[in-house]
Design a protein around this motif. Structure first.
Motif, short mmCIF file in Angstrom:
data_model
loop_
_atom_site.label_atom_id
_atom_site.label_comp_id
_atom_site.label_asym_id
_atom_site.label_seq_id
_atom_site.Cartn_x
_atom_site.Cartn_y
_atom_site.Cartn_z
N ARG A 45 0.55 0.32 0.12
CA ARG A 45 1.65 1.05 0.87
C ARG A 45 3.21 0.15 0.76
N TRP A 46 3.81 1.15 0.35
CA TRP A 46 5.42 0.43 0.73
C TRP A 46 5.83 1.31 1.23
N ASN A 79 1.74 8.08 -2.86
CA ASN A 79 2.72 7.15 -3.53
C ASN A 79 3.50 8.26 -3.91
N GLY A 80 5.20 7.83 -3.18
CA GLY A 80 5.73 8.15 -3.50
C GLY A 80 6.33 8.99 -2.26
N ASP A 124 5.25 10.29 6.22
CA ASP A 124 5.87 11.46 5.50
C ASP A 124 4.29 12.06 4.65
N HIS A 184 -2.13 3.88 5.26
CA HIS A 184 -2.82 5.12 4.02
C HIS A 184 -4.50 4.45 4.10
N THR A 209 8.03 4.38 3.60
CA THR A 209 9.08 5.25 2.99
C THR A 209 10.07 5.23 4.57
N HIS A 210 8.66 6.00 5.24
CA HIS A 210 8.86 7.03 6.21
C HIS A 210 8.11 6.69 7.59
N1 GLU Z 1 6.20 7.68 1.53
C1 GLU Z 1 4.94 7.37 1.67
C2 GLU Z 1 4.80 6.19 3.19
O1 GLU Z 1 6.30 5.87 3.66
C3 GLU Z 1 3.93 5.96 0.87
C4 GLU Z 1 4.81 5.33 0.48
C5 GLU Z 1 4.62 4.55 -1.26
O2 GLU Z 1 4.27 5.63 -1.55
O3 GLU Z 1 3.63 3.54 -0.75
O4 GLU Z 1 4.10 5.73 3.69
#
Ligand code: GLU
Length: 245
Positions: free
Chosen positions: A72-73, A97-98, A122, A85, A75-76
């Motif tokens: 995971r990177w 992802n996204g 998210d 995840h 974003t939310h």
């Molecule tokens: N938006 C998601 C989160 O923040 C997925 C980020 C990702 O692409 O790793 O967990």
């Protein structure tokens, strides 16, 4: 946006999932996790390195012939185990992802339907939305995980590569993409999915790149792809180059 790997095989997929995540480590990540089906849903998540996730998986003796995994990177939601995840809804697990742009609106609707959120992401909205489509809490009850994902994605705004498993269908891995890369590979023991071809290389260099709007159902012996219009489609197989790193 980091990494996804998934597999459905005639043998334990755990080594493939961990190797795949390790291959994707160079992209950077803040946490990692995986979910396996083996008489139910088993999940392990860590804010450490993939190698630390591997230790946890060993300690819990997790294994299974079908599973999904993620780096995971964020974003939310901050980097934290609860935000790592896979995210689950009942016995269903999702990696993503996204960015789901309408996550706040979906969270309100799904909370109103009784779903309890345990993360700030998210992504968790996707897990509950697919479960709601399966259960008939959004639209008519879907007859399968594949149909539930097909029913769910029109409600999503944003970019995603998704991989989903459900304990009630322990032979099916469902993936979908819109705006984020996702590809499939066939190996000797089954089918594989990843967000980058390098993560498939331990099993195969023959790769099918999914197109935006594609949703695929993978089982040990078969892959079925439907495009955004619901048409059954095939995608060309290309040979990925050997790893140069
Ligand atoms: N938006 C998601 C989160 O923040 C997925 C980020 C990702 O692409 O790793 O967990």
């Amino acid at each position: 946006m980091c990494g996804i790997v998934g597999a459905v095989c005639t043998q334990d997929v755990t080594p493939f999932l961990l190797t795949g995540l390790q291959t994707l480590e160079y992209r950077g990540y803040d946490s990692a996790g995986l979910a396996l089906l083996n008489g139910g849903l088993r999940r392990s998540r860590s804010i450490g390195r993939v190698s630390e996730l591997g230790v946890l998986v060993d300690q819990k003796r997790l294994h299974g012939n079908i599973g999904i995994a993620h780096t995971r990177w964020a974003t939310h939601g901050v980097p934290a185990e609860r935000n790592a995840h896979p995210h689950v809804s009942g016995e269903l697990a999702v990696v993503h992802n996204g960015i789901i742009e309408n996550h706040a609106e979906l969270r309100t609707i799904l909370s109103g339907l009784g779903y309890e959120f345990t993360s700030d992401t998210d992504t968790e909205t996707v897990a509950h939305l697919v479960e709601a489509c399966l259960a008939g809490k959004v639209g008519q009850a879907s007859p399968s995980l594949f149909e539930a994902v097909r029913a769910a994605v029109p409600h999503l705004k944003g970019a995603y590569a998704l991989a989903v498993v459900h304990a009630a269908e322990p032979e099916t891995l469902v993936v979908a993409r819109e705006g984020s890369p996702l590809m499939l590979g066939q190996g000797d023991a089954g089918f594989y999915a990843a967000s980058d071809a390098s993560a498939l290389i331990s099993e195969t260099r023959q790769v099918m790149y999914l197109e935006n709007g594609d949703i695929a159902r993978l089982s040990v012996g078969e892959v079925t792809i439907r495009d955004a219009e619901g048409q059954s489609v095939t995608r060309p197989v290309t040979t990925s180059p050997p790893l140069s790193r």
